[in-house]
Structures are given as structure tokens and as C-alpha cells.
Design a protein around this motif. Sequence first.
Motif, PDB file in Angstrom:
ATOM      1  N   SER A  24       0.824  -1.205   0.000  1.00 40.02           N
ATOM      2  CA  SER A  24       0.000   0.000   0.000  1.00 40.02           C
ATOM      3  C   SER A  24       0.862   1.260   0.000  1.00 40.02           C
ATOM      4  CB  SER A  24      -0.958   0.005   1.193  1.00 40.02           C
ATOM      5  OG  SER A  24      -0.258   0.055   2.418  1.00 40.02           O
ATOM      6  N   GLN A  25       2.042   1.203   0.604  1.00 42.44           N
ATOM      7  CA  GLN A  25       2.937   2.353   0.587  1.00 42.44           C
ATOM      8  C   GLN A  25       3.447   2.621  -0.825  1.00 42.44           C
ATOM      9  OE1 GLN A  25       6.026   2.004   3.571  1.00 42.44           O
ATOM     10  NE2 GLN A  25       4.571   1.415   5.163  1.00 42.44           N
ATOM     11  N   MET A  26       3.880   1.574  -1.525  1.00 38.50           N
ATOM     12  CA  MET A  26       4.351   1.753  -2.891  1.00 38.50           C
ATOM     13  C   MET A  26       3.226   2.200  -3.812  1.00 38.50           C
ATOM     14  SD  MET A  26       5.584  -0.896  -5.784  1.00 38.50           S
ATOM     15  CE  MET A  26       3.854  -1.006  -6.235  1.00 38.50           C
ATOM     16  N   ALA A  27       2.048   1.586  -3.669  1.00 37.02           N
ATOM     17  CA  ALA A  27       0.906   1.943  -4.512  1.00 37.02           C
ATOM     18  C   ALA A  27       0.502   3.394  -4.294  1.00 37.02           C
ATOM     19  CB  ALA A  27      -0.273   1.014  -4.226  1.00 37.02           C
ATOM     20  N   SER A  28       0.706   3.922  -3.089  1.00 36.78           N
ATOM     21  CA  SER A  28       0.330   5.308  -2.819  1.00 36.78           C
ATOM     22  C   SER A  28       1.187   6.283  -3.626  1.00 36.78           C
ATOM     23  CB  SER A  28       0.435   5.607  -1.322  1.00 36.78           C
ATOM     24  OG  SER A  28       1.774   5.628  -0.884  1.00 36.78           O
ATOM     25  N   ASP A  34      -3.591  18.569  -3.635  1.00 38.38           N
ATOM     26  CA  ASP A  34      -4.680  18.015  -4.430  1.00 38.38           C
ATOM     27  C   ASP A  34      -4.355  16.584  -4.853  1.00 38.38           C
ATOM     28  OD1 ASP A  34      -6.194  20.309  -4.262  1.00 38.38           O
ATOM     29  OD2 ASP A  34      -5.426  21.150  -6.138  1.00 38.38           O
ATOM     30  N   ALA A  35      -3.101  16.359  -5.282  1.00 36.81           N
ATOM     31  CA  ALA A  35      -2.699  15.017  -5.697  1.00 36.81           C
ATOM     32  C   ALA A  35      -2.724  14.053  -4.512  1.00 36.81           C
ATOM     33  CB  ALA A  35      -1.309  15.050  -6.334  1.00 36.81           C
ATOM     34  N   ASP A  36      -2.433  14.547  -3.315  1.00 44.31           N
ATOM     35  CA  ASP A  36      -2.560  13.711  -2.115  1.00 44.31           C
ATOM     36  C   ASP A  36      -4.012  13.274  -1.927  1.00 44.31           C
ATOM     37  OD1 ASP A  36       0.114  13.947  -1.518  1.00 44.31           O
ATOM     38  OD2 ASP A  36      -0.155  15.404   0.099  1.00 44.31           O
ATOM     39  N   ARG A  37      -4.920  14.252  -2.007  1.00 44.02           N
ATOM     40  CA  ARG A  37      -6.334  13.945  -1.769  1.00 44.02           C
ATOM     41  C   ARG A  37      -6.897  13.008  -2.833  1.00 44.02           C
ATOM     42  NH1 ARG A  37      -6.509  19.546  -0.261  1.00 44.02           N
ATOM     43  NH2 ARG A  37      -7.173  20.120  -2.355  1.00 44.02           N
ATOM     44  N   VAL A  38      -6.658  13.333  -4.100  1.00 43.90           N
ATOM     45  CA  VAL A  38      -7.176  12.492  -5.187  1.00 43.90           C
ATOM     46  C   VAL A  38      -6.460  11.145  -5.192  1.00 43.90           C
ATOM     47  CG1 VAL A  38      -7.466  12.305  -7.692  1.00 43.90           C
ATOM     48  CG2 VAL A  38      -7.840  14.493  -6.552  1.00 43.90           C
ATOM     49  N   GLY A  39      -5.145  11.157  -4.945  1.00 47.36           N
ATOM     50  CA  GLY A  39      -4.393   9.908  -4.902  1.00 47.36           C
ATOM     51  C   GLY A  39      -4.888   8.980  -3.811  1.00 47.36           C
ATOM     52  N   LEU A  40      -5.242   9.545  -2.651  1.00 43.33           N
ATOM     53  CA  LEU A  40      -5.784   8.735  -1.566  1.00 43.33           C
ATOM     54  C   LEU A  40      -7.099   8.084  -1.987  1.00 43.33           C
ATOM     55  CD1 LEU A  40      -5.637   7.764   1.386  1.00 43.33           C
ATOM     56  CD2 LEU A  40      -6.809   9.890   2.032  1.00 43.33           C
ATOM     57  N   THR A  41      -7.926   8.833  -2.680  1.00 42.02           N
ATOM     58  CA  THR A  41      -9.192   8.269  -3.169  1.00 42.02           C
ATOM     59  C   THR A  41      -8.941   7.155  -4.172  1.00 42.02           C
ATOM     60  OG1 THR A  41     -10.308  10.392  -2.841  1.00 42.02           O
ATOM     61  CG2 THR A  41     -11.391   8.811  -4.280  1.00 42.02           C
ATOM     62  N   LEU A  42      -7.998   7.376  -5.095  1.00 40.45           N
ATOM     63  CA  LEU A  42      -7.634   6.325  -6.055  1.00 40.45           C
ATOM     64  C   LEU A  42      -7.164   5.067  -5.327  1.00 40.45           C
ATOM     65  CD1 LEU A  42      -5.602   8.237  -8.805  1.00 40.45           C
ATOM     66  CD2 LEU A  42      -7.954   7.447  -8.931  1.00 40.45           C
ATOM     67  N   LEU A  43      -6.304   5.269  -4.338  1.00 41.97           N
ATOM     68  CA  LEU A  43      -5.720   4.158  -3.599  1.00 41.97           C
ATOM     69  C   LEU A  43      -6.803   3.298  -2.956  1.00 41.97           C
ATOM     70  CD1 LEU A  43      -2.845   3.099  -2.685  1.00 41.97           C
ATOM     71  CD2 LEU A  43      -3.229   4.397  -0.583  1.00 41.97           C
ATOM     72  N   THR A  44      -7.730   3.948  -2.284  1.00 40.14           N
ATOM     73  CA  THR A  44      -8.762   3.191  -1.572  1.00 40.14           C
ATOM     74  C   THR A  44      -9.795   2.608  -2.535  1.00 40.14           C
ATOM     75  OG1 THR A  44      -9.973   5.255  -1.139  1.00 40.14           O
ATOM     76  CG2 THR A  44      -8.449   4.479   0.563  1.00 40.14           C
ATOM     77  N   ARG A  45     -10.118   3.332  -3.596  1.00 37.22           N
ATOM     78  CA  ARG A  45     -11.051   2.784  -4.581  1.00 37.22           C
ATOM     79  C   ARG A  45     -10.480   1.558  -5.285  1.00 37.22           C
ATOM     80  NH1 ARG A  45     -14.655   7.144  -7.941  1.00 37.22           N
ATOM     81  NH2 ARG A  45     -15.912   7.851  -6.179  1.00 37.22           N
ATOM     82  N   ALA A  46      -9.173   1.523  -5.426  1.00 43.46           N
ATOM     83  CA  ALA A  46      -8.531   0.372  -6.059  1.00 43.46           C
ATOM     84  C   ALA A  46      -8.346  -0.786  -5.086  1.00 43.46           C
ATOM     85  CB  ALA A  46      -7.180   0.786  -6.647  1.00 43.46           C
ATOM     86  N   GLY A  47      -8.704  -0.591  -3.809  1.00 43.13           N
ATOM     87  CA  GLY A  47      -8.716  -1.685  -2.848  1.00 43.13           C
ATOM     88  C   GLY A  47      -7.613  -1.694  -1.824  1.00 43.13           C
ATOM     89  N   TRP A  48      -6.756  -0.657  -1.805  1.00 43.41           N
ATOM     90  CA  TRP A  48      -5.672  -0.631  -0.825  1.00 43.41           C
ATOM     91  C   TRP A  48      -6.054   0.180   0.409  1.00 43.41           C
ATOM     92  CZ3 TRP A  48      -3.839  -0.539  -6.060  1.00 43.41           C
ATOM     93  CH2 TRP A  48      -3.019  -1.631  -6.396  1.00 43.41           C
ATOM     94  N   ASP A  49      -5.337  -0.068   1.472  1.00 45.70           N
ATOM     95  CA  ASP A  49      -5.535   0.636   2.733  1.00 45.70           C
ATOM     96  C   ASP A  49      -4.923   2.033   2.614  1.00 45.70           C
ATOM     97  OD1 ASP A  49      -5.444   1.571   5.405  1.00 45.70           O
ATOM     98  OD2 ASP A  49      -5.306  -0.478   6.171  1.00 45.70           O
ATOM     99  N   GLY A  50      -5.727   3.051   2.861  1.00 46.09           N
ATOM    100  CA  GLY A  50      -5.249   4.424   2.754  1.00 46.09           C
ATOM    101  C   GLY A  50      -4.154   4.772   3.731  1.00 46.09           C
ATOM    102  N   ARG A  51      -4.019   3.986   4.795  1.00 43.88           N
ATOM    103  CA  ARG A  51      -2.947   4.263   5.757  1.00 43.88           C
ATOM    104  C   ARG A  51      -1.574   4.149   5.112  1.00 43.88           C
ATOM    105  NH1 ARG A  51      -4.569   0.246  10.507  1.00 43.88           N
ATOM    106  NH2 ARG A  51      -5.132  -0.983   8.665  1.00 43.88           N
TER     107      ARG A  51
END
Length: 261
Positions: free
Chosen positions: A101-105, A171-188
Motif C-alpha cells: 500500500s505504501q508503494m501503490a500510494s 490536491d494530488a494527495d487527496r485524489v491519490g488517496l481516493t484512487l488508492l482506496t477505490r482500487a482496494g488498498w488501505d489508505g494508511r
Amino acid sequence: MTVFGLAITALVGITLVSVEQEIEIGRQANAQVRKETPELADAVVVQYVRDVTRRLVRVAPGPKYPYSVAVANSREINAFALPGGPVWIHRGVIEKAANESQMASVLAHEIAHIAARHAASQLTTVTMAKWSLGLLGAMLGNTGGAGYAQVAAEFLASGVFLRFSRDDERDADRVGLTLLTRAGWDGRGMVELFQMLAREAGRNPRSVEAFFSTHPSPQERIAELQAAVARQRSGRRDSRQFQVVKARLLKMPAPRAGHNP
């Protein structure tokens, strides 16, 4: 329109280039970066990174860019996005990340820059400083791609693609976090990424020098991300495949000294 769609609409600024032109300029710029950047050629690692990127791209909003990803053979902790779809991630990100999840973020953050057309806005800044509107239009209308290549060269030479504004980064943090969780990873994972960067800066500043020269300090962003993550559902944190790929990289020879953006 969804809240996510409204967020993206708010992020997209006025640009002088169309999506099609942005894609072509990005293609030319990516070819130039590839000539100057040592690229990891290990098929197992590259395919894994492509698979992670593909999952994120499937939930990315905005134009349907031809996203691609390449792994720079550098142990620096860094990544960057070019106009129209190309993403580069350094092998150092994979080696230092504790879980998938860290790398995917990191990839989610760079994809968010592209989806929001931040690079296209930077491209507009460069071209407006260099050429008139008429000359820019003539160059982009040049058949054979010579005009696109010239614009791409100026874009890379300016280095603005490595210097997004602080607002763009948030903005990229906020949108990236949404992408991360929508794709199934833990936002942490995104919070942990910035915490890791802060620790690494204390232990080995040179390993994150490139990142800190192009991004705001992670301390400024951790609190905002922690608040956002608290409102997200948890997802996948790690995978056996990530740990296999990380171990594979750590066993490889150190990259040769060379130019890295």
C-alpha cells in the motif's frame, strides 16, 4: 456529478493544449527521459509495477490517458509524472516501502497529477513564457511531430514537471488517496509513506534529496492525510508478491551512477 468528480473538475485549470496534444507532447518527453534515465529491465519487477498501476488507472477520473509506467534504476526515493500518461517510479521507492500500500500510494499520487492535468498546466506555463500563442499553435500543428518534440524538450529543460505547486501536491494527495482506496488498498499506506520519508530524511538525507527538492515536506501533509484516512474504509495493506519483488530488487546489483531526473 459525484464528489470525486467535482474535486477533479476543481483541479483542472485552463490550459492551452488539448488532451490529444498533451498526450503527444508527453510521448515525446517520455522518449527523451528514457534516453537519459537508467531504466530497470527486470521483467518480473516491471510487470508487477505495471499490474499495480493498471489497478489504479482503472479507477482514475478525467481523460482516458494512455497511462504507462517505467522503473528508474535508482535507489533514490522519487517518482514523477509527465503530461498525458507516463509515470516513472524509482526502484528506491519499492526497496524502502514496507508494504504494497505504501508503494501503490506513490503511483496513485503521480496518476492523480496526470488525471487533474497538473502537468498540462505546467506545460502551459512553459509555452507561454517561451512562445506566443500563434507560434505555439503553429508548432503543435506541424506535421511529423517536430513541433511536439520541440515543446517537449523545452518542457523537460525547464524542470517544471518536477516542481508542482503546493496546492497541486495537496490536491494530488487527496485524489491519490481516493484512487488508492477505490482500487482496494488501505489508505494508511499513504500516511506511512510520508512518515517513512521523514524518518529517511533524518537517517540518509541523500536518498530523499530528489524527493524533497520537488515536493513539500511530508510533515506538512501527514496530519491532513491522517484526518482523511480516518474517514476511509480499510483495504489491502500488503501482498506476498510485493515482498517477493522487493526481495528480488534488494538482491540485485546496485545501479550504476547516471543521470536521474
